[in-house]
Design a protein around this motif. Sequence first.
Motif, PDB file in Angstrom:
ATOM      1  N   GLY A  58       1.588   0.277  -5.729  1.00  0.00           N
ATOM      2  CA  GLY A  58       0.773   0.558  -4.555  1.00  0.00           C
ATOM      3  C   GLY A  58      -0.658   0.836  -4.957  1.00  0.00           C
ATOM      4  N   ALA A  59      -1.598   0.571  -4.061  1.00  0.00           N
ATOM      5  CA  ALA A  59      -3.010   0.791  -4.351  1.00  0.00           C
ATOM      6  C   ALA A  59      -3.811   0.694  -3.058  1.00  0.00           C
ATOM      7  CB  ALA A  59      -3.518  -0.246  -5.360  1.00  0.00           C
ATOM      8  N   ILE A  60      -5.076   1.038  -3.160  1.00  0.00           N
ATOM      9  CA  ILE A  60      -6.008   0.930  -2.034  1.00  0.00           C
ATOM     10  C   ILE A  60      -7.143   0.006  -2.448  1.00  0.00           C
ATOM     11  CG2 ILE A  60      -7.578   2.166  -0.499  1.00  0.00           C
ATOM     12  CD1 ILE A  60      -5.869   4.681  -1.004  1.00  0.00           C
ATOM     13  N   LEU A  61      -7.399  -1.015  -1.653  1.00  0.00           N
ATOM     14  CA  LEU A  61      -8.490  -1.946  -1.909  1.00  0.00           C
ATOM     15  C   LEU A  61      -9.646  -1.624  -0.978  1.00  0.00           C
ATOM     16  CD1 LEU A  61      -9.751  -4.529  -3.139  1.00  0.00           C
ATOM     17  CD2 LEU A  61      -8.575  -5.820  -1.318  1.00  0.00           C
ATOM     18  N   LYS A  62     -10.810  -1.386  -1.545  1.00  0.00           N
ATOM     19  CA  LYS A  62     -12.017  -1.133  -0.760  1.00  0.00           C
ATOM     20  C   LYS A  62     -12.939  -2.342  -0.877  1.00  0.00           C
ATOM     21  CE  LYS A  62     -15.681   2.282   0.035  1.00  0.00           C
ATOM     22  NZ  LYS A  62     -16.245   3.584  -0.426  1.00  0.00           N
ATOM     23  N   LEU A  63     -13.213  -2.990   0.268  1.00  0.00           N
ATOM     24  CA  LEU A  63     -14.062  -4.174   0.287  1.00  0.00           C
ATOM     25  C   LEU A  63     -15.546  -3.800   0.249  1.00  0.00           C
ATOM     26  CD1 LEU A  63     -12.117  -6.222   2.991  1.00  0.00           C
ATOM     27  CD2 LEU A  63     -11.871  -6.330   0.493  1.00  0.00           C
ATOM     28  N   ALA A  64     -16.387  -4.817   0.106  1.00  0.00           N
ATOM     29  CA  ALA A  64     -17.821  -4.588  -0.012  1.00  0.00           C
ATOM     30  C   ALA A  64     -18.409  -3.923   1.225  1.00  0.00           C
ATOM     31  CB  ALA A  64     -18.534  -5.910  -0.298  1.00  0.00           C
ATOM     32  N   ASN A  65     -17.818  -4.162   2.393  1.00  0.00           N
ATOM     33  CA  ASN A  65     -18.334  -3.569   3.637  1.00  0.00           C
ATOM     34  C   ASN A  65     -17.769  -2.176   3.915  1.00  0.00           C
ATOM     35  OD1 ASN A  65     -15.723  -4.121   4.354  1.00  0.00           O
ATOM     36  ND2 ASN A  65     -16.218  -5.501   6.058  1.00  0.00           N
ATOM     37  N   GLY A  66     -16.976  -1.648   2.968  1.00  0.00           N
ATOM     38  CA  GLY A  66     -16.413  -0.309   3.134  1.00  0.00           C
ATOM     39  C   GLY A  66     -15.020  -0.288   3.724  1.00  0.00           C
ATOM     40  N   GLN A  67     -14.531  -1.435   4.209  1.00  0.00           N
ATOM     41  CA  GLN A  67     -13.180  -1.483   4.778  1.00  0.00           C
ATOM     42  C   GLN A  67     -12.142  -1.224   3.689  1.00  0.00           C
ATOM     43  OE1 GLN A  67     -12.097  -5.296   6.442  1.00  0.00           O
ATOM     44  NE2 GLN A  67      -9.974  -4.693   6.796  1.00  0.00           N
TER      45      GLN A  67
END
Length: 407
Positions: free
Chosen positions: A141-150
Amino acid sequence: MNENVSKISALITKFLNNDLDEEGKNELAAWKEKDEDNRRLFEKLTNEDQLFNAVSETYTVKANIYDKLKQNVPELNEANTGKVVSMQRFSWRRMTATAAIILAIASGAYLWVWRDKKQQIVKNDTQVAAPVNDVEPGRDGAILKLANGQEIILDSAANGGLARQGNTSINKQGSLLAYNSGDTKNSEALYNTLSTPIGRQFRLILPDGSKIWLNAASVITYPTAFIGKERNVTVKGEVYMEVAKDASKPFRVHILPTSGNGEETTVEVLGTSFNINGYGDELAVRTTLLEGSVKIMKGKSIALLKPGQQAFVDNNKIGVKNNADIEKETAWKNGLFYFTNDKLKNIMQQISRWYDVDVVYEDGDVQNIGISGKIERNANLSEMLKILTYLNVEYRIEGRKLILSGK
């Protein structure tokens, strides 16, 4: 006890007492040659200095040793002798042999687990009542943070395409996140961050094909396309990397400092495999090289590593260790805990991150007990902690709190 364990135990005991016939010697030799772990265990069980220290550290009171020995040595059993027999009547080798089998095999006090290629041969067969409260092991499991903050929670995200970042597509398949870059000529520098909370792990393929494994409580920040003359990523925690070769674009890993002040550590490579341990609760940042070559930089200090070497970075100093234990440093990636006479307090740092528990010591002395061996990371916390009951350490689980004390 497992029949195979009993047989090997008997052979080792006879060996220590110079009572092994030719058939037994051949059988013991075949067992040692079958697996490197078997050979290591045999060396530990036949080194009297190590065994003496093991027994002394594990049972500090003679009565405790006696209680364990009398279960396996008939002469020490009151039912047979009618009285308590002093341990001094028996040779050191006899005591060593019996204690070795009890501590290292039967009770699991040294947690040595023999394994073949596919299945576990030896388990701790001693029955210990499972606590009312228990904690499951960590998982993918993990959390992906995109360039726009999503932010995208990957634990529950469906397999397939997740998002696009510029000309790069992001795809998830099980516990793997992969980036596929298109035309990068007019791409802008967009950065994503993949983080694993406590009790989670995940894998990542960067746009250049480099493979990344993230241990629990780790973070990596990277561009969605490598468009410049360098490939730069930033990490914190523990990661294992297999970097894709590209002589025209050096790959640099920037390891964030473990404290609020101090400079970051930089690892520069062209193409190689290595493990970085940069947790804040560890004494130093460790970089262990499996293959290729890397350059470690911290402030004005520089060190070049060859395969099998490990760099320790503490403050602005870099130390290099030869003959690093590669298997131990990368065991987490292969689903194992691996200890080599590690102190309990250091082991509990790993336990805390993987099982998401807070460790509390009601008796500070237990922190210095040493443990060696391997155990699967997919075991429940209570299974992992069975070993403590043989080391004069008591534990209880209260919610997400693990409380340790001496007996």
